[in-house]
Design an enzyme around this catalytic site. Sequence first.
Site, short mmCIF file in Angstrom:
data_model
loop_
_atom_site.label_atom_id
_atom_site.label_comp_id
_atom_site.label_asym_id
_atom_site.label_seq_id
_atom_site.Cartn_x
_atom_site.Cartn_y
_atom_site.Cartn_z
N LYS A 58 0.83 -1.21 0.00
CA LYS A 58 0.00 0.00 0.00
C LYS A 58 0.86 1.26 0.00
CE LYS A 58 -2.47 -2.73 -0.42
NZ LYS A 58 -2.49 -4.20 -0.31
N GLY A 188 -0.54 -14.11 -13.27
CA GLY A 188 -1.65 -14.12 -12.30
C GLY A 188 -2.28 -12.75 -12.16
N ARG A 279 -0.80 -18.23 -3.00
CA ARG A 279 0.06 -18.54 -1.86
C ARG A 279 -0.38 -19.88 -1.28
NH1 ARG A 279 3.03 -14.34 -0.09
NH2 ARG A 279 3.03 -15.02 2.08
N HIS A 451 -23.64 14.88 2.82
CA HIS A 451 -23.52 15.36 1.45
C HIS A 451 -22.51 16.49 1.41
CE1 HIS A 451 -24.59 16.63 -2.58
NE2 HIS A 451 -24.67 17.88 -2.12
#
Length: 474
Positions: A58, A188, A279, A451
């Site tokens: 990340k 993959g 994995r 909002h």
Amino acid sequence: MSDKFDVIVIGGGPAGYHAAIRAAQLGLKTAVVDAWAGKDGKAALGGTCLNVGCIPSKALLDSSKQFYNLAHNLPAHGISVENAKVDLKTFIGRKEKIVKQFTGGVAQLFKANKITSYFGTGKLLKGNEVEISGNDGQKQTISATNVILASGSVPIELPFAKFDGKHIIDNAGALELDAVPKRLGVIGAGVIGLELGSVWRRLGAEVTVLEALPEFLGAADPDIAKVAFKEFGKLGLDIKLGAKLTKAEVSKNEVHITYNDKDGDHDLVVDKLLVAVGRRAYTDGLLSEDCGVKLDERGRIVVDEHCHTGVDGVWAVGDAVRGPMLAHKGFEEGMAVAEWIGGKAGHVNYDTIPWVIYTEPEIAWAGKTEKQLKEEGVPYKVGSFPFAAVGRAVAMNEAIGQVKMIAHAETDRILGVHMVGPGVSELIAECVVAMEFKGSAEDMARIVHAHPTLSEAVHEAALSVDKRAIHKGN
Ligand SMILES: Cc1cc2nc3c(=O)[nH]c(=O)nc-3n(C[C@H](O)[C@H](O)[C@H](O)COP(=O)(O)OP(=O)(O)OC[C@H]3O[C@@H](n4cnc5c(N)ncnc54)[C@H](O)[C@@H]3O)c2cc1C
């Protein structure tokens, strides 16, 4: 005499360290045995997740996103930056600092909770004894009333594309390349392949992803996967479906690949090849022959619904057992087992575990897909809402994707929520809460959402289940 504990945890990854801290909180005398060594050769707690998984990936995804946005998002805001460059040393160095901060943080938490930490490889012996082969070469045996196995997982290696750490790499290798490869091959199109492929594509690599299955992101909702596939194409990820790698040979600093698809054999040359085909549970050297713990046909530790192995006082959690290989699944199992040991009511709801892919756009889901519900014969209704009609998403120039909510046709209970778009890694949380509390689409529709926020897409998707979304036709 060997040291005696209430609980010994083997493995200090997310599943193991959560188990240990919760056990210590409950007043149990706890030890953790973990073998992971950092680059300095010292103990680095936190397992795959903190060292070469969730957190470092990340960090690089965020850094590469900032860079990519300079040329691909900021111009739309009237901002231009010329000659932007990436200093790869700082780029990778920032990630390493974050890893160090968090692995060190786990060590601090162990100290604060009075957990004894052993740096070495643990083997479960008969009678809940654990033999430790220390990373310093010393051997010792400790014992406990309860042993929790949390040995995690390792990347699957293909026999014809073995990792060499230089040209054919795994996730750890792809997190520390010292130059942006001109051509990166990824085997993959799963979470790891897509995330790490995105990192290097955003920095300029030509990325080709080979996926053996004919379907893209088969576990996700097809409407969500379709949007994601299109957006990844725009990013420049060349994803080839139904493409099976058959050969990979390193020669003259290049990897020569052969893959096979419906049109026959194809050759491809890349500078680096990331193999990210999944994995496997890691139990090498973990179990003595007579300890009684069994493995299933996929090498995972066999456990019941309470993560108990069937051997008195021996439990197993995280990637080493059945279920999704996700850090937060391991957290919950670890804490639940500590609570069961401590005489409390542990709990893991496997039906509401959220899945997140941290690409651009992000993908997130929890609960059932339409396909699963059809197979189970459950009647359902669907509502959806596009981010293109969400003011905040448009203001951000990230109005891509949608939220799709599936509710039971008769009871209106939310059965699944599937999203692709900006910030959905965070938006999925409120849906998981609603599902955990057995909420209905009507409940969600009546909950006030601020909002303008991205969460309005969830609110409107809930309204749309009853065909009363405000900002789109129903
Ligand atoms: C690139 C990448 C990105 C990922 N991103 C995410 C994400 O964003 N979100 C998410 O939820 N999941 C993510 N994952 C998956 C996540 O990292 C794993 O699900 C999680 O780390 C599993 O936790 P664990 O504790 O079961 O095992 P691990 O994290 O694998 O830890 C096991 C630990 O046990 C140690 N060990 C093993 N055997 C022994 C032994 N015999 N003695 C002593 N120590 C031993 C290992 O050295 C290791 O430290 C990612 C994985 C990768 C590879």
